[in-house]
Design a protein around this motif. Sequence first.
Motif, short mmCIF file in Angstrom:
data_model
loop_
_atom_site.label_atom_id
_atom_site.label_comp_id
_atom_site.label_asym_id
_atom_site.label_seq_id
_atom_site.Cartn_x
_atom_site.Cartn_y
_atom_site.Cartn_z
N LEU A 64 25.72 1.80 6.76
CA LEU A 64 24.36 2.31 6.97
C LEU A 64 24.30 3.82 6.71
CD1 LEU A 64 23.32 0.34 10.17
CD2 LEU A 64 22.50 -0.01 7.83
N ALA A 65 25.33 4.53 7.16
CA ALA A 65 25.36 5.98 6.92
C ALA A 65 25.42 6.28 5.43
CB ALA A 65 26.55 6.61 7.64
N LEU A 66 26.19 5.50 4.67
CA LEU A 66 26.26 5.71 3.23
C LEU A 66 24.91 5.43 2.56
CD1 LEU A 66 29.75 4.18 2.41
CD2 LEU A 66 29.07 6.58 2.21
N LEU A 67 24.21 4.41 3.03
CA LEU A 67 22.88 4.14 2.49
C LEU A 67 21.93 5.30 2.75
CD1 LEU A 67 22.37 0.39 3.40
CD2 LEU A 67 22.19 1.38 1.13
N ILE A 68 21.97 5.83 3.96
CA ILE A 68 21.09 6.94 4.31
C ILE A 68 21.43 8.18 3.47
CG2 ILE A 68 20.46 8.54 6.16
CD1 ILE A 68 20.81 6.08 8.07
N VAL A 69 22.72 8.49 3.34
CA VAL A 69 23.13 9.62 2.52
C VAL A 69 22.73 9.40 1.06
CG1 VAL A 69 25.17 10.83 1.60
CG2 VAL A 69 25.00 10.33 4.04
N GLY A 70 22.89 8.18 0.56
CA GLY A 70 22.49 7.89 -0.81
C GLY A 70 21.00 8.09 -1.02
N SER A 71 20.19 7.64 -0.05
CA SER A 71 18.75 7.83 -0.15
C SER A 71 18.38 9.31 -0.16
CB SER A 71 18.04 7.13 1.01
OG SER A 71 18.16 5.74 0.89
N GLN B 188 17.81 -2.45 5.44
CA GLN B 188 19.16 -2.61 5.98
C GLN B 188 19.27 -2.08 7.41
OE1 GLN B 188 21.88 -4.18 4.72
NE2 GLN B 188 20.48 -4.90 3.15
N VAL B 189 18.66 -0.95 7.68
CA VAL B 189 18.68 -0.41 9.05
C VAL B 189 17.95 -1.36 10.00
CG1 VAL B 189 17.84 1.48 10.50
CG2 VAL B 189 18.98 1.98 8.33
N ALA B 190 16.79 -1.86 9.58
CA ALA B 190 16.04 -2.79 10.42
C ALA B 190 16.83 -4.07 10.68
CB ALA B 190 14.70 -3.12 9.78
N SER B 191 17.48 -4.60 9.66
CA SER B 191 18.26 -5.82 9.86
C SER B 191 19.48 -5.58 10.75
CB SER B 191 18.67 -6.43 8.53
OG SER B 191 19.54 -5.56 7.83
N ALA B 192 20.07 -4.40 10.66
CA ALA B 192 21.20 -4.08 11.54
C ALA B 192 20.74 -4.01 13.00
CB ALA B 192 21.85 -2.78 11.12
N VAL B 193 19.57 -3.44 13.24
CA VAL B 193 19.02 -3.38 14.60
C VAL B 193 18.72 -4.79 15.10
CG1 VAL B 193 17.04 -2.60 15.97
CG2 VAL B 193 18.15 -1.04 14.37
N VAL C 157 12.33 3.02 -3.95
CA VAL C 157 13.19 1.84 -3.85
C VAL C 157 14.38 2.12 -2.93
CG1 VAL C 157 14.72 0.31 -5.15
CG2 VAL C 157 12.47 0.89 -6.06
N ALA C 158 14.97 3.31 -3.05
CA ALA C 158 16.10 3.65 -2.18
C ALA C 158 15.70 3.63 -0.71
CB ALA C 158 16.66 5.02 -2.56
N LEU C 159 14.54 4.19 -0.40
CA LEU C 159 14.08 4.20 0.99
C LEU C 159 13.72 2.80 1.48
CD1 LEU C 159 11.88 7.43 0.97
CD2 LEU C 159 14.12 7.11 2.05
N THR D 140 0.83 -1.21 0.00
CA THR D 140 0.00 0.00 0.00
C THR D 140 0.86 1.26 0.00
OG1 THR D 140 -1.75 -1.17 1.18
CG2 THR D 140 -1.82 1.24 1.24
N ALA D 141 1.88 1.28 0.85
CA ALA D 141 2.77 2.45 0.92
C ALA D 141 3.52 2.65 -0.39
CB ALA D 141 3.75 2.29 2.08
N THR D 142 3.97 1.56 -0.99
CA THR D 142 4.71 1.67 -2.25
C THR D 142 3.85 2.27 -3.35
OG1 THR D 142 6.12 -0.20 -1.66
CG2 THR D 142 5.99 0.36 -3.98
#
Length: 80
Positions: A67-74, A40-45, A32-34, A17-19
């Motif tokens: 994770l920081a690079l993923l966030i910056v990329g998004s 990845q953030v959820a799996s790291a937690v 897709v980036a988000l 629904t959100a997508t």
Amino acid sequence: MPWWGWLGGACAAAYVTATFTLIPTIGAATTVALTVTGQQVASAVIDNYGFLRLPRRPLNAPRLSGLALLIVGSVLVQLT
């Protein structure tokens, strides 16, 4: 089935629904980036705390950097 057994279906329905709601608003690339970053953030937690009876894998500097690079990329995908 335990009560939490239905959570997978509820999460999938919320994701779909959100997508379909977000793609026309923010674009496919940002959606897709988000999605990937959120997974990845959820799996790291989950790894860090050992949820779901998984072995604990603490967040170390290389994992936090990734994770920081993923966030910056998004963020960059959203801003361009």
